[in-house]
Design a protein around this motif. Structure first.
Motif, mmCIF file in Angstrom:
data_model
loop_
_atom_site.group_PDB
_atom_site.id
_atom_site.type_symbol
_atom_site.label_atom_id
_atom_site.label_comp_id
_atom_site.label_asym_id
_atom_site.label_seq_id
_atom_site.Cartn_x
_atom_site.Cartn_y
_atom_site.Cartn_z
ATOM 1 N N HIS A 161 0.804 -1.217 0.000
ATOM 2 C CA HIS A 161 0.000 0.000 0.000
ATOM 3 C C HIS A 161 0.843 1.275 0.000
ATOM 4 C CE1 HIS A 161 -3.246 -2.788 1.422
ATOM 5 N NE2 HIS A 161 -3.781 -2.195 0.378
ATOM 6 N N SER A 162 2.159 1.147 -0.157
ATOM 7 C CA SER A 162 2.995 2.352 -0.158
ATOM 8 C C SER A 162 2.969 3.072 -1.503
ATOM 9 C CB SER A 162 4.437 1.992 0.209
ATOM 10 O OG SER A 162 5.052 1.251 -0.839
ATOM 11 N N VAL A 163 2.370 2.443 -2.512
ATOM 12 C CA VAL A 163 2.260 3.103 -3.815
ATOM 13 C C VAL A 163 0.803 3.491 -4.044
ATOM 14 C CG1 VAL A 163 4.292 2.021 -4.823
ATOM 15 C CG2 VAL A 163 2.102 0.864 -4.990
ATOM 16 N N PRO A 164 0.551 4.645 -4.663
ATOM 17 C CA PRO A 164 -0.811 5.163 -4.743
ATOM 18 C C PRO A 164 -1.746 4.393 -5.667
ATOM 19 C CG PRO A 164 0.699 6.600 -5.917
ATOM 20 C CD PRO A 164 1.532 5.569 -5.216
ATOM 21 N N TRP A 165 -1.218 3.622 -6.601
ATOM 22 C CA TRP A 165 -2.103 2.938 -7.560
ATOM 23 C C TRP A 165 -2.682 1.641 -7.020
ATOM 24 C CZ3 TRP A 165 2.981 4.236 -8.791
ATOM 25 C CH2 TRP A 165 3.908 3.225 -8.627
ATOM 26 N N ASN A 166 -2.185 1.145 -5.891
ATOM 27 C CA ASN A 166 -2.772 -0.058 -5.296
ATOM 28 C C ASN A 166 -3.951 0.333 -4.414
ATOM 29 O OD1 ASN A 166 -1.027 -1.831 -6.543
ATOM 30 N ND2 ASN A 166 0.367 -1.967 -4.801
ATOM 31 N N SER A 167 -5.096 -0.260 -4.693
ATOM 32 C CA SER A 167 -6.327 0.057 -3.982
ATOM 33 C C SER A 167 -6.193 -0.217 -2.485
ATOM 34 C CB SER A 167 -7.469 -0.785 -4.557
ATOM 35 O OG SER A 167 -8.619 -0.654 -3.766
ATOM 36 N N LYS A 168 -6.604 0.750 -1.698
ATOM 37 C CA LYS A 168 -6.558 0.588 -0.233
ATOM 38 C C LYS A 168 -7.588 -0.435 0.244
ATOM 39 C CE LYS A 168 -3.495 3.865 0.208
ATOM 40 N NZ LYS A 168 -2.176 3.502 -0.219
ATOM 41 N N GLU A 169 -8.601 -0.708 -0.598
ATOM 42 C CA GLU A 169 -9.623 -1.689 -0.225
ATOM 43 C C GLU A 169 -9.138 -3.131 -0.386
ATOM 44 O OE1 GLU A 169 -10.948 0.815 -2.754
ATOM 45 O OE2 GLU A 169 -11.044 2.031 -0.937
ATOM 46 N N MET A 170 -8.036 -3.326 -1.079
ATOM 47 C CA MET A 170 -7.515 -4.684 -1.301
ATOM 48 C C MET A 170 -6.388 -4.968 -0.323
ATOM 49 S SD MET A 170 -7.302 -4.884 -5.467
ATOM 50 C CE MET A 170 -6.569 -6.506 -5.442
ATOM 51 N N ASP A 171 -6.439 -6.118 0.315
ATOM 52 C CA ASP A 171 -5.317 -6.494 1.176
ATOM 53 C C ASP A 171 -4.426 -7.543 0.511
ATOM 54 O OD1 ASP A 171 -7.060 -8.625 1.382
ATOM 55 O OD2 ASP A 171 -6.893 -8.811 3.553
ATOM 56 N N HIS A 172 -4.910 -8.089 -0.612
ATOM 57 C CA HIS A 172 -4.099 -9.066 -1.343
ATOM 58 C C HIS A 172 -4.491 -9.078 -2.826
ATOM 59 C CE1 HIS A 172 -7.793 -11.311 -0.463
ATOM 60 N NE2 HIS A 172 -7.548 -11.903 -1.627
ATOM 61 N N PHE A 173 -3.529 -9.495 -3.641
ATOM 62 C CA PHE A 173 -3.810 -9.840 -5.031
ATOM 63 C C PHE A 173 -3.955 -11.353 -5.053
ATOM 64 C CE2 PHE A 173 -0.652 -6.299 -5.522
ATOM 65 C CZ PHE A 173 -1.493 -5.369 -6.105
ATOM 66 N N THR A 174 -4.649 -11.864 -6.039
ATOM 67 C CA THR A 174 -4.611 -13.307 -6.275
ATOM 68 C C THR A 174 -3.810 -13.533 -7.545
ATOM 69 O OG1 THR A 174 -6.627 -13.337 -7.610
ATOM 70 C CG2 THR A 174 -6.884 -13.687 -5.201
ATOM 71 N N LEU A 175 -3.372 -14.753 -7.732
ATOM 72 C CA LEU A 175 -2.676 -15.100 -8.961
ATOM 73 C C LEU A 175 -3.591 -14.832 -10.160
ATOM 74 C CD1 LEU A 175 -0.191 -16.199 -10.345
ATOM 75 C CD2 LEU A 175 -1.007 -18.517 -9.858
ATOM 76 N N ARG A 176 -4.864 -15.121 -10.030
ATOM 77 C CA ARG A 176 -5.851 -14.846 -11.086
ATOM 78 C C ARG A 176 -5.862 -13.354 -11.433
ATOM 79 N NH1 ARG A 176 -9.576 -16.771 -8.563
ATOM 80 N NH2 ARG A 176 -9.844 -18.761 -9.638
ATOM 81 N N TYR A 177 -5.928 -12.515 -10.410
ATOM 82 C CA TYR A 177 -5.942 -11.066 -10.594
ATOM 83 C C TYR A 177 -4.700 -10.619 -11.356
ATOM 84 C CZ TYR A 177 -5.901 -6.092 -9.315
ATOM 85 O OH TYR A 177 -5.881 -4.714 -9.341
ATOM 86 N N ILE A 178 -3.547 -11.133 -10.975
ATOM 87 C CA ILE A 178 -2.295 -10.734 -11.616
ATOM 88 C C ILE A 178 -2.265 -11.185 -13.076
ATOM 89 C CG2 ILE A 178 0.206 -11.173 -11.612
ATOM 90 C CD1 ILE A 178 0.000 -10.938 -8.486
ATOM 91 N N LEU A 179 -2.717 -12.395 -13.362
ATOM 92 C CA LEU A 179 -2.758 -12.846 -14.758
ATOM 93 C C LEU A 179 -3.716 -11.992 -15.585
ATOM 94 C CD1 LEU A 179 -2.627 -16.702 -14.310
ATOM 95 C CD2 LEU A 179 -0.840 -15.237 -15.282
ATOM 96 N N LEU A 180 -4.873 -11.686 -15.020
ATOM 97 C CA LEU A 180 -5.819 -10.816 -15.733
ATOM 98 C C LEU A 180 -5.215 -9.429 -15.954
ATOM 99 C CD1 LEU A 180 -9.112 -11.888 -13.966
ATOM 100 C CD2 LEU A 180 -8.596 -12.160 -16.410
ATOM 101 N N HIS A 181 -4.509 -8.924 -14.956
ATOM 102 C CA HIS A 181 -3.859 -7.626 -15.099
ATOM 103 C C HIS A 181 -2.796 -7.671 -16.197
ATOM 104 C CE1 HIS A 181 -2.295 -3.703 -14.159
ATOM 105 N NE2 HIS A 181 -1.088 -4.238 -14.105
ATOM 106 N N LEU A 182 -2.009 -8.744 -16.246
ATOM 107 C CA LEU A 182 -0.989 -8.864 -17.285
ATOM 108 C C LEU A 182 -1.611 -8.938 -18.686
ATOM 109 C CD1 LEU A 182 1.605 -11.248 -15.594
ATOM 110 C CD2 LEU A 182 1.938 -8.835 -16.233
ATOM 111 N N ILE A 183 -2.729 -9.649 -18.802
ATOM 112 C CA ILE A 183 -3.434 -9.699 -20.092
ATOM 113 C C ILE A 183 -3.895 -8.297 -20.472
ATOM 114 C CG2 ILE A 183 -5.510 -10.535 -21.278
ATOM 115 C CD1 ILE A 183 -5.211 -13.108 -19.461
ATOM 116 N N GLN A 184 -4.517 -7.609 -19.535
ATOM 117 C CA GLN A 184 -5.025 -6.256 -19.790
ATOM 118 C C GLN A 184 -3.885 -5.304 -20.134
ATOM 119 O OE1 GLN A 184 -4.621 -3.740 -17.008
ATOM 120 N NE2 GLN A 184 -5.396 -2.145 -18.329
ATOM 121 N N GLU A 185 -2.813 -5.334 -19.401
ATOM 122 C CA GLU A 185 -1.668 -4.443 -19.631
ATOM 123 C C GLU A 185 -1.030 -4.715 -20.991
ATOM 124 O OE1 GLU A 185 1.462 -1.676 -18.214
ATOM 125 O OE2 GLU A 185 -0.573 -2.071 -17.531
#
Length: 189
Positions: free
Chosen positions: A123-147
């Protein structure tokens, strides 16, 4: 690789296949370009085809390092450098690095074998949502596809500006598709 992802049997296989497809179409934007054209930034931004591909490599490396427990703190100097090919750096160098990153991603996802696997959020970087306490592997793969897809679109526009080439004619040229009445493979001038 064809223009669409083939049959998939599981969510994990599908996510990896779509990420591989996006990597492939991004790499296609460099097909047939000269070193000068790879570095060209013909729009109002400093983005180039080579720089966008290099950025996506770095992004994937960083996210998979995060999955494996690496430091999430961004290196802002490296971030800026990863948007441009360095002096003496070739697209073949970047492609080899991308292939290694892809292998590491697939190995990591296969070894973990749990798309719900949790990674704490920094949470030290502003782009990470304060409402999230964790990423999942699924989330990261979806983010990589989107990016990767986002930057493939940027690279498509830059490539078309550089020499008029567009995605499917480039794919047809790279894969040796026959000419049809509705699709002519790109030919280098």
């Amino acid at each position: 690789m064809p223009g669409q992802v083939g049959p998939i049997d599981s969510e994990q296989e599908g996510l990896l296949a779509y990420l591989a497809q996006m990597r492939y179409v991004l790499k296609l934007t460099a097909h047939g370009l000269t070193e000068e054209q790879l570095r060209a930034a013909p729009s109002a931004s400093p983005l180039s085809v080579g720089g966008l591909i290099k950025h996506c490599v770095s992004t994937e490396e960083n996210w998979i390092s995060t999955v494996r427990g690496g430091d999430q703190k961004p290196d802002f100097a490296a971030y800026q450098e990863n948007f441009a090919l360095a002096d003496g750096e070739t697209i073949e160098d970047v492609f080899a690095r991308y292939d290694r990153a892809a292998t590491e991603t697939e190995k990591t996802v296969t070894e973990i074998d749990d798309l719900g696997y949790r990674i704490p959020v920094d949470h030290s970087v502003p782009w990470n949502s304060k409402e999230m306490d964790h990423f999942t592997l699924r989330y990261i793969l979806l983010h990589l596809i989107q990016e990767t897809a986002r930057h493939a679109g940027h690279a498509d526009i830059i490539r078309e500006t550089v020499d008029g080439a567009t995605a499917f004619p480039l794919m047809a040229a790279a894969e040796g598709w026959p000419e049809t009445p509705w699709l002519k493979p790109w030919i280098k001038d």
